[in-house]
Design a protein around this motif. Structure first.
Motif, PDB file in Angstrom:
ATOM      1  N   ASP A  74      55.306 -48.467  14.537  1.00 39.98           N
ATOM      2  CA  ASP A  74      56.535 -47.711  14.746  1.00 39.98           C
ATOM      3  C   ASP A  74      56.608 -47.316  16.220  1.00 39.98           C
ATOM      4  N   LEU A  75      57.490 -47.966  16.955  1.00 40.49           N
ATOM      5  CA  LEU A  75      57.490 -47.835  18.418  1.00 40.49           C
ATOM      6  C   LEU A  75      58.079 -46.525  18.916  1.00 40.49           C
ATOM      7  N   LEU A  76      58.596 -45.682  18.033  1.00 40.07           N
ATOM      8  CA  LEU A  76      59.022 -44.344  18.446  1.00 40.07           C
ATOM      9  C   LEU A  76      57.909 -43.314  18.303  1.00 40.07           C
ATOM     10  N   LEU A  77      56.748 -43.745  17.817  1.00 39.67           N
ATOM     11  CA  LEU A  77      55.652 -42.810  17.571  1.00 39.67           C
ATOM     12  C   LEU A  77      54.458 -43.140  18.459  1.00 39.67           C
ATOM     13  N   ARG A 116      57.631 -43.366  28.241  1.00 40.25           N
ATOM     14  CA  ARG A 116      58.095 -44.746  28.305  1.00 40.25           C
ATOM     15  C   ARG A 116      57.749 -45.454  27.005  1.00 40.25           C
ATOM     16  N   GLY A 117      58.686 -46.224  26.484  1.00 40.70           N
ATOM     17  CA  GLY A 117      58.432 -46.906  25.230  1.00 40.70           C
ATOM     18  C   GLY A 117      57.605 -48.158  25.423  1.00 40.70           C
ATOM     19  N   HIS A 129      61.115 -53.245  15.277  1.00 41.56           N
ATOM     20  CA  HIS A 129      59.908 -52.593  14.798  1.00 41.56           C
ATOM     21  C   HIS A 129      60.153 -52.044  13.400  1.00 41.56           C
ATOM     22  N   VAL A 130      59.074 -51.688  12.716  1.00 39.34           N
ATOM     23  CA  VAL A 130      59.142 -51.172  11.357  1.00 39.34           C
ATOM     24  C   VAL A 130      58.846 -49.685  11.378  1.00 39.34           C
ATOM     25  N   GLN A 131      59.634 -48.922  10.655  1.00 39.21           N
ATOM     26  CA  GLN A 131      59.482 -47.471  10.642  1.00 39.21           C
ATOM     27  C   GLN A 131      58.537 -47.022   9.534  1.00 39.21           C
TER      28      GLN A 131
END
Length: 232
Positions: free
Chosen positions: A14-17, A124-125, A172-174
């Motif tokens: 999960d690319l937001l985490l 930064r992601g 990406h997968v959440q």
């Protein structure tokens, strides 16, 4: 992009985490002892009102409702004073300016967020499949409430995403069901669906285990999202 089936999802997918440190866990008896700064409380109220509006999809309102119920109590709040933190995206002011011009109901939210933005820790992601070129320099995200946020707590997250013009977030997968509110126009792809265009103010949700992609064109992207964190 297909829904992941049959195996647990790793948080790293999960690319937001992309937390750099283990979240600080606030003790239960510390929750609710502090008062939020007024801009933060008003921002959460107004974002919550849009996510729970009659026009919002039921799934998104369900996720947001659980988050808002927990937000009735506060975590450990970091003061707004102390000067701006490093790392705020250069184009963020333009994105906030576009939001302020998107209609009367967004003017207040734009002002609230402008007063909070310099107190957020922008990260930064990480790049990934199908990301736009130079993605690491054209995208940033921050946690408003949650691990590493200006209100530190471990039971939920309210985050924001910024992307420069003509940027595509990687597929990406959440890990958790997540509700989104767009502060700018964007194009979105959820799971196996086709890409669709969405205007400022659009509310939508994406389920755990489902892939997610988002991109913007002539205007920078700004969005807010929320989720309940898994119990550990």
């Amino acid at each position: 992009m297909a829904r992941a089936v049959g195996r647990p999802i790793k948080r790293g997918a999960d690319l937001l985490l992309n937390d750099e440190e283990k979240p600080a866990y606030i003790r239960l008896h510390d929750i609710g002892r502090e008062r939020r700064p007024r801009p933060l409380q008003e921002f959460l109220n107004d974002v919550g009102g849009l996510m729970l509006s009659a026009d919002a999809p039921a799934v998104a309102s369900f996720v947001a409702g659980k988050v808002l119920q927990r937000l009735l109590k506060t975590g450990k709040v970091r003061p707004l004073e102390g000067g701006p933190l490093p790392g705020a995206p250069e184009g963020l002011d333009d994105a906030i300016g576009h939001l302020a011009k998107s209609g009367r109901k967004y003017e207040a939210i734009a002002g609230q967020f402008r007063s909070l933005a310099d107190s957020l820790l922008w990260r930064r992601g990480r790049s990934g499949p199908f990301a736009s070129l130079n993605f690491g320099n054209t995208h940033s995200h921050a946690v408003v409430v949650g691990p590493g946020g200006m209100e530190e707590r471990a039971d939920l997250r309210v985050g924001v995403i910024y992307m420069d013009r003509y940027t595509r977030f990687p597929d990406h997968v959440q890990t958790q069901p997540r509700a989104f509110l767009l502060f700018s126009p964007a194009e979105i792809c959820l799971g196996d669906s086709q890409w669709f265009s969405a205007a400022t103010g659009t509310v939508f949700a994406n389920d755990a285990g489902q892939s997610f992609a988002i991109r913007c064109t002539a205007k920078p992207l700004l969005a807010v999202w929320c989720q309940v964190e898994p119990e550990t």
